[in-house]
Design a protein around this motif. Structure first.
Motif, PDB file in Angstrom:
ATOM      1  N   GLU A   1       2.427 -22.703 -12.229  1.00 26.10           N
ATOM      2  CA  GLU A   1       2.724 -22.681 -13.665  1.00 26.10           C
ATOM      3  C   GLU A   1       1.829 -21.324 -14.294  1.00 26.10           C
ATOM      4  O   GLU A   1       1.066 -21.632 -14.907  1.00 26.10           O
ATOM      5  N   ASP A   2       2.006 -20.360 -13.845  1.00 24.95           N
ATOM      6  CA  ASP A   2       1.503 -18.991 -14.099  1.00 24.95           C
ATOM      7  C   ASP A   2       1.925 -18.905 -15.530  1.00 24.95           C
ATOM      8  O   ASP A   2       3.284 -18.961 -15.715  1.00 24.95           O
ATOM      9  N   ALA A   3       1.271 -18.279 -16.656  1.00 23.68           N
ATOM     10  CA  ALA A   3       1.673 -18.340 -17.957  1.00 23.68           C
ATOM     11  C   ALA A   3       2.867 -17.275 -17.757  1.00 23.68           C
ATOM     12  O   ALA A   3       3.972 -17.300 -18.511  1.00 23.68           O
ATOM     13  N   GLU A   4       2.708 -16.262 -17.258  1.00 24.60           N
ATOM     14  CA  GLU A   4       3.563 -15.012 -17.275  1.00 24.60           C
ATOM     15  C   GLU A   4       4.786 -15.394 -16.251  1.00 24.60           C
ATOM     16  O   GLU A   4       6.211 -15.153 -16.743  1.00 24.60           O
ATOM     17  N   HIS A   5       4.666 -15.796 -15.104  1.00 22.07           N
ATOM     18  CA  HIS A   5       5.643 -15.767 -13.974  1.00 22.07           C
ATOM     19  C   HIS A   5       5.846 -17.244 -13.516  1.00 22.07           C
ATOM     20  O   HIS A   5       7.246 -17.264 -12.709  1.00 22.07           O
ATOM     21  N   GLY A   6       5.377 -18.210 -14.040  1.00 18.47           N
ATOM     22  CA  GLY A   6       5.791 -19.364 -13.364  1.00 18.47           C
ATOM     23  C   GLY A   6       5.065 -19.708 -11.960  1.00 18.47           C
ATOM     24  O   GLY A   6       3.917 -19.798 -11.661  1.00 18.47           O
ATOM     25  N   TRP A   7       5.925 -19.472 -10.958  1.00 22.05           N
ATOM     26  CA  TRP A   7       5.406 -19.412  -9.603  1.00 22.05           C
ATOM     27  C   TRP A   7       5.000 -18.303  -9.111  1.00 22.05           C
ATOM     28  O   TRP A   7       5.417 -17.121  -9.552  1.00 22.05           O
ATOM     29  N   TRP A   8       3.760 -18.509  -8.849  1.00 20.61           N
ATOM     30  CA  TRP A   8       2.652 -17.291  -8.305  1.00 20.61           C
ATOM     31  C   TRP A   8       1.822 -17.256  -7.267  1.00 20.61           C
ATOM     32  O   TRP A   8       1.605 -18.558  -6.757  1.00 20.61           O
ATOM     33  N   GLY A   9       1.211 -16.286  -6.896  1.00 16.18           N
ATOM     34  CA  GLY A   9       0.323 -16.277  -5.852  1.00 16.18           C
ATOM     35  C   GLY A   9       1.135 -15.871  -4.541  1.00 16.18           C
ATOM     36  O   GLY A   9       1.797 -14.918  -4.387  1.00 16.18           O
ATOM     37  N   PHE A  10       0.822 -16.744  -3.568  1.00 16.22           N
ATOM     38  CA  PHE A  10       1.784 -16.729  -2.250  1.00 16.22           C
ATOM     39  C   PHE A  10       1.658 -17.877  -1.630  1.00 16.22           C
ATOM     40  O   PHE A  10       0.824 -18.821  -1.628  1.00 16.22           O
ATOM     41  N   ARG A  11       2.708 -18.018  -0.572  1.00 18.04           N
ATOM     42  CA  ARG A  11       2.468 -19.131   0.455  1.00 18.04           C
ATOM     43  C   ARG A  11       3.010 -18.749   1.709  1.00 18.04           C
ATOM     44  O   ARG A  11       3.381 -17.724   1.893  1.00 18.04           O
ATOM     45  N   VAL A  12       2.550 -19.611   2.849  1.00 14.73           N
ATOM     46  CA  VAL A  12       2.665 -18.987   4.086  1.00 14.73           C
ATOM     47  C   VAL A  12       3.608 -20.061   4.850  1.00 14.73           C
ATOM     48  O   VAL A  12       3.328 -21.121   4.655  1.00 14.73           O
ATOM     49  N   GLU A  13       4.690 -19.454   5.581  1.00 13.71           N
ATOM     50  CA  GLU A  13       5.534 -20.612   6.348  1.00 13.71           C
ATOM     51  C   GLU A  13       6.038 -19.947   7.601  1.00 13.71           C
ATOM     52  O   GLU A  13       6.044 -18.964   7.828  1.00 13.71           O
ATOM     53  N   PRO A  14       6.066 -20.756   8.560  1.00  9.60           N
ATOM     54  CA  PRO A  14       6.558 -20.411   9.866  1.00  9.60           C
ATOM     55  C   PRO A  14       7.971 -19.652   9.714  1.00  9.60           C
ATOM     56  O   PRO A  14       8.756 -20.137   8.829  1.00  9.60           O
ATOM     57  N   VAL A  15       8.242 -19.021  10.616  1.00  8.70           N
ATOM     58  CA  VAL A  15       9.766 -18.483  10.821  1.00  8.70           C
ATOM     59  C   VAL A  15       9.901 -18.161  12.288  1.00  8.70           C
ATOM     60  O   VAL A  15       9.180 -18.171  13.146  1.00  8.70           O
ATOM     61  N   ALA A  16      11.403 -18.021  12.643  1.00 17.06           N
ATOM     62  CA  ALA A  16      11.908 -17.910  13.905  1.00 17.06           C
ATOM     63  C   ALA A  16      12.842 -16.704  13.864  1.00 17.06           C
ATOM     64  O   ALA A  16      13.593 -17.074  12.790  1.00 17.06           O
ATOM     65  N   GLY A  17      13.058 -16.094  14.740  1.00 12.21           N
ATOM     66  CA  GLY A  17      14.322 -15.220  14.742  1.00 12.21           C
ATOM     67  C   GLY A  17      14.976 -15.171  16.314  1.00 12.21           C
ATOM     68  O   GLY A  17      14.252 -15.414  17.124  1.00 12.21           O
ATOM     69  N   THR A  18      16.098 -14.799  16.157  1.00 10.76           N
ATOM     70  CA  THR A  18      16.665 -14.683  17.496  1.00 10.76           C
ATOM     71  C   THR A  18      16.103 -13.236  18.083  1.00 10.76           C
ATOM     72  O   THR A  18      15.545 -12.619  17.275  1.00 10.76           O
ATOM     73  N   PRO A  19      16.294 -13.123  19.325  1.00 11.84           N
ATOM     74  CA  PRO A  19      15.778 -12.122  20.059  1.00 11.84           C
ATOM     75  C   PRO A  19      15.868 -10.643  19.334  1.00 11.84           C
ATOM     76  O   PRO A  19      14.759  -9.849  19.229  1.00 11.84           O
ATOM     77  N   GLY A  20      16.972 -10.417  19.057  1.00 13.09           N
ATOM     78  CA  GLY A  20      17.207  -9.066  18.545  1.00 13.09           C
ATOM     79  C   GLY A  20      16.628  -8.866  17.195  1.00 13.09           C
ATOM     80  O   GLY A  20      15.893  -7.729  17.010  1.00 13.09           O
ATOM     81  N   ILE A  21      16.635  -9.803  16.159  1.00 14.87           N
ATOM     82  CA  ILE A  21      16.011  -9.568  14.919  1.00 14.87           C
ATOM     83  C   ILE A  21      14.272  -9.569  14.971  1.00 14.87           C
ATOM     84  O   ILE A  21      13.849  -8.823  14.515  1.00 14.87           O
ATOM     85  N   THR A  22      13.801 -10.244  16.101  1.00 14.86           N
ATOM     86  CA  THR A  22      12.448 -10.485  16.320  1.00 14.86           C
ATOM     87  C   THR A  22      12.125  -9.077  16.669  1.00 14.86           C
ATOM     88  O   THR A  22      10.923  -8.599  16.431  1.00 14.86           O
ATOM     89  N   ALA A  23      12.871  -8.696  17.842  1.00 13.78           N
ATOM     90  CA  ALA A  23      12.278  -7.353  18.376  1.00 13.78           C
ATOM     91  C   ALA A  23      12.522  -6.064  17.318  1.00 13.78           C
ATOM     92  O   ALA A  23      11.504  -5.242  17.305  1.00 13.78           O
ATOM     93  N   SER A  24      13.279  -6.109  16.494  1.00 13.05           N
ATOM     94  CA  SER A  24      13.323  -5.139  15.508  1.00 13.05           C
ATOM     95  C   SER A  24      12.259  -5.093  14.401  1.00 13.05           C
ATOM     96  O   SER A  24      12.199  -4.289  13.592  1.00 13.05           O
ATOM     97  N   MET A  25      11.594  -6.410  14.101  1.00 10.83           N
ATOM     98  CA  MET A  25      10.326  -6.332  13.386  1.00 10.83           C
ATOM     99  C   MET A  25       9.316  -5.951  14.016  1.00 10.83           C
ATOM    100  O   MET A  25       8.124  -5.752  13.360  1.00 10.83           O
ATOM    101  N   LEU A  26       9.203  -5.755  15.374  1.00  7.82           N
ATOM    102  CA  LEU A  26       7.931  -5.496  15.973  1.00  7.82           C
ATOM    103  C   LEU A  26       7.964  -3.900  16.146  1.00  7.82           C
ATOM    104  O   LEU A  26       8.954  -3.287  16.399  1.00  7.82           O
ATOM    105  N   PRO A  27       6.668  -3.297  15.936  1.00  2.00           N
ATOM    106  CA  PRO A  27       6.485  -1.917  16.127  1.00  2.00           C
ATOM    107  C   PRO A  27       6.748  -1.165  17.232  1.00  2.00           C
ATOM    108  O   PRO A  27       6.787   0.067  17.177  1.00  2.00           O
ATOM    109  N   THR A  28       6.727  -1.798  18.381  1.00  2.00           N
ATOM    110  CA  THR A  28       6.571  -0.858  19.761  1.00  2.00           C
ATOM    111  C   THR A  28       7.649  -0.693  20.622  1.00  2.00           C
ATOM    112  O   THR A  28       8.585  -1.712  20.764  1.00  2.00           O
ATOM    113  N   LEU A  29       7.951   0.384  21.054  1.00  2.00           N
ATOM    114  CA  LEU A  29       8.944   0.826  21.841  1.00  2.00           C
ATOM    115  C   LEU A  29       8.478   0.972  23.154  1.00  2.00           C
ATOM    116  O   LEU A  29       7.460   0.955  23.572  1.00  2.00           O
TER     117      LEU A  29
END
Lengths: 168, 506
Positions: free
Chosen positions: B310-338
């Motif tokens: 209930e943020d006065a300007e935005h309603g939902w505000w701040g942040f939250r943290v949730e787990p996530v899982a990706g298929t191998p390709g999507i996971t690899a594409s998010m990692l910075p190392t080649l």
């Protein structure tokens, strides 16, 4: 430092064009071997992409399978062939920029495909952290495609401890 | 009227189709509206650009991004900083989302009333529609958390932070874990499984592989929707058709709806502005034991310690943290190392946990159409960047508290955290364009509602200002982020808008 390198590359390019025109740039790149069955890429673009794929995803190391074992450049060609014309043009330009990257950004009279595998990787990795947004964009776009397609190959999965559950 | 689903790539779509209501988009908003209106006896036609994928047609591989997502999974902001994921299939986003059910909080609705003048959207008025959305989704608590979720929960407990198990809309889930590329066993109680069959039963006609190109007749009694039929995979346009309707409901997602309106030259200066992308930042962690985040329900626990509803300007505000899982390709594409280090990193995939920092934003995106093509520009303000740093630190603390060997914020120059003292490294992240694998899956606000034309693009009824009979019913109308997950809010608001439309005599 980055700016100085860019300037040196640009001057070298201007010098080459001045000395022999566009022909000099083409000569530097050399003729790529013909590739049958491409739907969109020309042989040059195919060679650039293949050179990148094999540097980014080399054979051996943590697991044997590498980009050389699966034709990622051809998969990219098939993908591009069904893309809208503007996207095709953008991606073709990205490959051209990458091919002349060593000349443009490092001032070296050599093109990407002619670098060793280790040099190609090193060169491409600098693009991800470059001060130049264009290079970062090329890096993001190309690496996403290569990695998504490569790791979708079932040959890779055993090394990742991954398997696809069968449908009931 | 006999309802049905016709694949325009396989059959010939009639050159002209007449109806009372044309709904553009078959996702959470479009399917719900079509159901409500068809059940009330209206002659409804629904256009869907994507194909119909169920059962064995869902291979559960990365290649499905090509078929189930807009721009073949490659859509992004102009500067390639944020990957824009939205569904392009019969059933829309409900086919490819993580199945989390988080209704619009009362605080958000009160904010919309106070700050945005949407006085009718009170918690009391919306209560029956929220309840109906939960019913339509068969909302229930997941029977078990997978290891990725359990670890995050353990971290939250160790730190004494607030968290909760989220509702989901699965029934009969067998834990395949590939929810983001569709559910092969049909466990998702999404629009494809619920609203679309019900709408068809009530007489609605759905056309898949039918792209709405343009809407004509802003104030005319009958509008024309120009349609291009597509090939089997939706790559190329094949034929033409047109729909003639008294009422047109645009429900093609926040990006798709704004794009169509702009391409049609409809609406006021607010169309395409105020775009909320709610970009999500991944934070990964390596554990000594197997996590196998890619099996089981990928996202069912949320750390809510740092969010306010209930943020006065935005309603939902701040942040939250949730787990996530990706298929191998999507996971690899998010990692910075080649190279070899990149391959080595991917062999840690079974021991890798991953979380997303969900950070609500203030609508900093702008969508424009140039030469028929949509562009999304997004400028992230410093205040938002600071919340990403705070969220990345929180995620890292959670993983460390749960026993992680190493945490990584996978930016182009990755930040690696092995102990509390390393957290200060996160402060150096500047999130320059195209250096961070931000993902946006909850786009909203591009055609926002307001009580006057001066402040928004649609009236509180969803009617596009300056038009007669053209409405927008999806997340595009939300003035701020409705929730951390927008499936339930879209179902809620679209049914409310559809009832209102019927009450107005449409």
């Amino acid at each position: 430092m980055q700016r100085r390198r860019w300037l040196r590359g640009a001057l070298t390019t201007v010098g080459l064009v001045g000395a022999g025109g566009v022909g000099a740039l083409a000569a530097l790149r050399g003729r790529a071997p013909a590739v049958a069955g491409l739907r969109f890429l020309d042989a040059q673009g195919y060679r650039t992409l293949r050179a990148l794929a094999e540097a980014a995803l080399p054979r051996g190391g943590a697991f044997p399978f590498g980009a050389a074992d699966t034709d990622l450049a051809r998969a990219f060609d098939a993908f591009l062939a069904d893309e809208p014309r503007e996207r095709q043009a953008e991606l073709a330009t990205a490959l051209l920029l990458l091919e002349y990257g060593p000349l443009l950004f490092d001032g070296r009279a050599v093109t990407f495909s002619h670098l060793s595998e280790a040099e190609r990787l090193r060169h491409f990795e600098t693009w991800a952290t470059s001060e130049d947004l264009l290079r970062r964009k090329v890096s993001v776009g190309l690496r996403k495609f290569l990695l998504v397609v490569f790791y979708d190959r079932p040959e890779v999965w055993p090394a990742l401890g991954y398997s696809l559950p069968g449908a009931p | 009227m006999t309802g049905g689903v016709l694949d325009a790539s396989a059959s010939t779509m009639p050159a002209r189709v007449d109806c009372q209501v044309c709904v553009i988009g078959s996702g959470c908003a479009g399917a719900t509206a079509a159901w409500e209106l068809a059940a009330a006896g209206r002659d409804v036609v629904v256009l869907e650009e994507g194909g119909d994928y169920v059962g064995e047609a869902l291979s559960m591989r990365d290649g499905m991004h090509d078929l189930l997502y807009w721009d073949r999974g490659g859509r992004a902001t102009d500067d390639l900083s944020i990957s824009l994921l939205h569904g392009r299939a019969l059933g829309g986003g409900g086919v490819i989302n993580a199945s989390d059910v988080v209704p619009i909080p009362d605080g958000v609705l009160r904010c919309w009333q106070r700050r945005w003048g949407l006085t009718e959207l009170s918690p009391e008025a919306l209560a029956p529609y929220r309840a109906r959305a939960l019913e339509d989704l068969s909302a229930n608590l997941p029977p078990a958390l997978n290891e990725n979720n359990r670890i995050l929960e353990r971290g939250a407990r160790a730190l004494g932070w607030r968290g909760e198990v989220m509702l989901h809309n699965r029934r009969g889930c067998i834990g395949l874990g590939k929810c983001l590329v569709g559910c092969r066993v049909g466990a998702k109680r999404n629009p494809r499984a619920v609203a679309i069959p019900a709408a068809v039963e009530a007489g609605a006609r759905f056309f898949t592989r039918a792209r709405a190109l343009r809407i004509e007749g802003a104030t005319a009694p009958r509008k024309i929707v120009r349609v291009r039929t597509l090939d089997e995979r939706g790559y190329h346009e094949r034929g033409e058709s047109e729909i003639r309707a008294e009422t047109v409901i645009v429900a093609s997602s926040a990006l798709g709806s704004a794009e169509l309106l702009l391409r049609s030259g409809l609406g006021n200066r607010h169309v395409g502005r105020n775009v909320s992308l709610q970009p999500q930042l991944p934070v990964t962690a390596s554990f000594a034991h197997e996590v196998r985040s890619f099996t089981g329900i990928p996202q069912s626990y949320a750390v809510t310690e740092f969010e306010t509803l209930e943020d006065a300007e935005h309603g939902w505000w701040g942040f939250r943290v949730e787990p996530v899982a990706g298929t191998p390709g999507i996971t690899a594409s998010m990692l910075p190392t080649l190279g070899h280090p990149g391959k080595e990193l991917m062999t840690r995939y079974p021991r890798m946990a991953a979380a997303l920092a969900l950070v609500p934003d203030g609508g900093h995106g702008v969508l424009t159409v140039r030469r028929g093509r949509a562009f999304v520009e997004y400028r992230m303000p410093d205040e938002q960047k600071q919340r990403y740093r705070d969220a990345a630190k929180a995620a890292a603390r959670l993983w460390l508290a749960a026993g992680a060997e190493e945490v990584m914020v996978p930016t182009a120059r990755p930040v690696v955290v092995r102990r509390e003292a390393d957290l200060a490294e996160i402060d150096r992240l500047d999130f320059s364009p195209a250096t961070t694998p931000f993902v946006s899956a909850h786009q909203q606000g591009s055609v926002r509602m307001a009580p006057s034309e001066r402040d928004g693009a649609t009236a509180p009824s969803g009617r596009l200002w300056g038009t007669r009979g053209i409405y927008v019913f999806d997340s595009a109308v939300f003035p701020t982020s409705a929730s951390s997950h927008i499936m339930a809010p879209i179902l809620t608001v679209s049914r409310w808008l559809a009832r209102r439309l019927l009450a107005e005599g449409a």
